[in-house]
Design a protein around this motif. Sequence first.
Motif, short mmCIF file in Angstrom:
data_model
loop_
_atom_site.label_atom_id
_atom_site.label_comp_id
_atom_site.label_asym_id
_atom_site.label_seq_id
_atom_site.Cartn_x
_atom_site.Cartn_y
_atom_site.Cartn_z
N LEU A 118 0.84 -1.20 0.00
CA LEU A 118 0.00 0.00 0.00
C LEU A 118 0.87 1.25 0.00
CD1 LEU A 118 -2.66 -1.09 2.66
CD2 LEU A 118 -2.82 -1.27 0.17
N ALA A 119 0.36 2.29 -0.64
CA ALA A 119 1.06 3.58 -0.63
C ALA A 119 0.83 4.24 0.72
CB ALA A 119 0.56 4.46 -1.78
N PHE A 120 1.64 3.83 1.72
CA PHE A 120 1.40 4.17 3.12
C PHE A 120 1.92 5.54 3.50
CE2 PHE A 120 5.51 2.21 2.82
CZ PHE A 120 6.31 2.89 3.73
N ALA A 121 2.76 6.17 2.69
CA ALA A 121 3.38 7.45 3.05
C ALA A 121 2.85 8.56 2.15
CB ALA A 121 4.90 7.35 2.94
N GLY A 122 3.19 9.79 2.55
CA GLY A 122 2.81 10.92 1.71
C GLY A 122 3.36 10.75 0.31
N THR A 123 4.63 10.39 0.21
CA THR A 123 5.25 9.99 -1.05
C THR A 123 5.85 8.61 -0.84
OG1 THR A 123 5.77 12.27 -1.68
CG2 THR A 123 7.02 10.51 -2.76
N THR A 124 5.41 7.67 -1.65
CA THR A 124 5.81 6.27 -1.46
C THR A 124 6.61 5.79 -2.66
OG1 THR A 124 3.80 5.85 -0.18
CG2 THR A 124 5.00 3.93 -1.01
N ASP A 125 7.78 5.23 -2.38
CA ASP A 125 8.58 4.54 -3.40
C ASP A 125 8.51 3.05 -3.10
OD1 ASP A 125 9.53 6.95 -4.61
OD2 ASP A 125 10.94 7.17 -2.95
N ALA A 126 8.17 2.26 -4.12
CA ALA A 126 8.01 0.82 -3.93
C ALA A 126 8.74 0.08 -5.04
CB ALA A 126 6.54 0.43 -3.90
N VAL A 127 9.34 -1.03 -4.66
CA VAL A 127 10.02 -1.91 -5.61
C VAL A 127 9.56 -3.33 -5.33
CG1 VAL A 127 12.21 -2.80 -6.46
CG2 VAL A 127 12.03 -0.40 -5.77
#
Length: 477
Positions: free
Chosen positions: A250-259
Amino acid sequence: MTETTLRLPLPPRRSAGLKLLLVCGLALVMSLAALFVFALLMDRSNRADQVAQEVGGLMGGPQTFLGPVIAVPYTRSVVEAAPPAADGTTRAMQASVDAGVWHIFPTRGRVEVATVSEVRSRSLFKVPVYTADLSYAASFDLANAGAEAPRGAVLDWSRAEIVLGASDARGAKSDIGLTLAGQTVALTPSRVEPTAQLSAADDVGDHPRVRGEQSLRLFGTRLPESLRTAGTFQVAGRAAFSGAQRVAVLAFAGTTDAVIRGDWPHPSYNGGFLPSRQQAGADDTGFNATWTVPFVARGVPVEGDAATLSRLGATSLGATFVEPANPYQSVSRSLKYAPLFIGLVFLAYFLFETTTGRRVHPAQYILVGMAQVIFYMLLLSIAEHIGFDLAFAVAAAATVGLISAYAGWTFDSRAQGLRALVAFTFLYGLIYVLMRLEDYALLVGALSSFAAIAAVMYFTRNVDWYGVKGQDTRDIA
């Protein structure tokens, strides 16, 4: 005075036009018979889905992960006017206490998921499963924490926790570790909020791509007072989970970086956002996908109550492990073209009949149609064991050989049997091509149908459709 007898013309006994109508009707009836094979296909497909749920459930099922979020219990006094009494007199105001959990999301977060996949089998059915190693990192800024809380809400920071979440805790392969204030602690089931519900897309509205409601198990540890008073701080964590078929964060942060990376060769990306960058793995196998979801795209405030947390369900960043050689999908696609190809085979037999002058009994058309229906049953049963491609080759070779030999026996001509072999080999080869040309299947099917009708028109251009010329034809008994 002589009597004259008026003789009415009798309908032609050997009208090619009536025979063509009969052949078309028989083709339609045999196409309806293919529905029984489709029902069998649905039964096997449902059984495969049931096995996938059973095996996947034991491994943890499709997993969705939530990164570090601060959960703070709060209470709020609510004063409401009491309803008037039956005699119309006004009652005193009523006071109640509203309790809940306030969530504060990190300003920036990063999550990396590395999966190692395998295929588990039960009987004939196969299920892709995986083991995922996760790493989290998040930055918090509590300078204005609670500013958006409801009026009158009192945040109980002494019970505040940093929580992480997973869809199914049964998939946990080790303790969930979180490093904060220089110490690494193992998370335990959250005391302030054991579970959280993720809203369906219909409840969110902004992200209609997500479907279905899902719950998360939350794990947490107490937020140290030193970190709260510091205002800004970073946390990091690691976890290992098993799952099946799909992995998502999930995009849990204000700005989320995911890999998300893995060794599965056929991923399908889904959820609220598609990857901003995707590529094959290091050895040209597997996948490596990267997402960046800024605050304005996420569509969720920086803090909020349980309803705000549930809205993260529309921001999932996921990869599904697709099985491209799924025999049930391939057989289902081939069954959709059954009326077309049964009709084309019947038209071929009708052409042989009109060009040779030998008539074919309707019962013989039914036998040919039954052979074609059984082709799909053969295809389904063999594909479950050896895959669709080899199963198609075996089933098509058997069916083409049978109906071509039957053409030779019916028309008492080896040459006619060879012509039928060439025509039906081309026809069943066309079926296979249609199964593989997903984007151009409709175009190729339409052009092939047009060419077949054009060929029938050409070869029957001199046929006496009314049957009034008394053509010398011979029944085949």
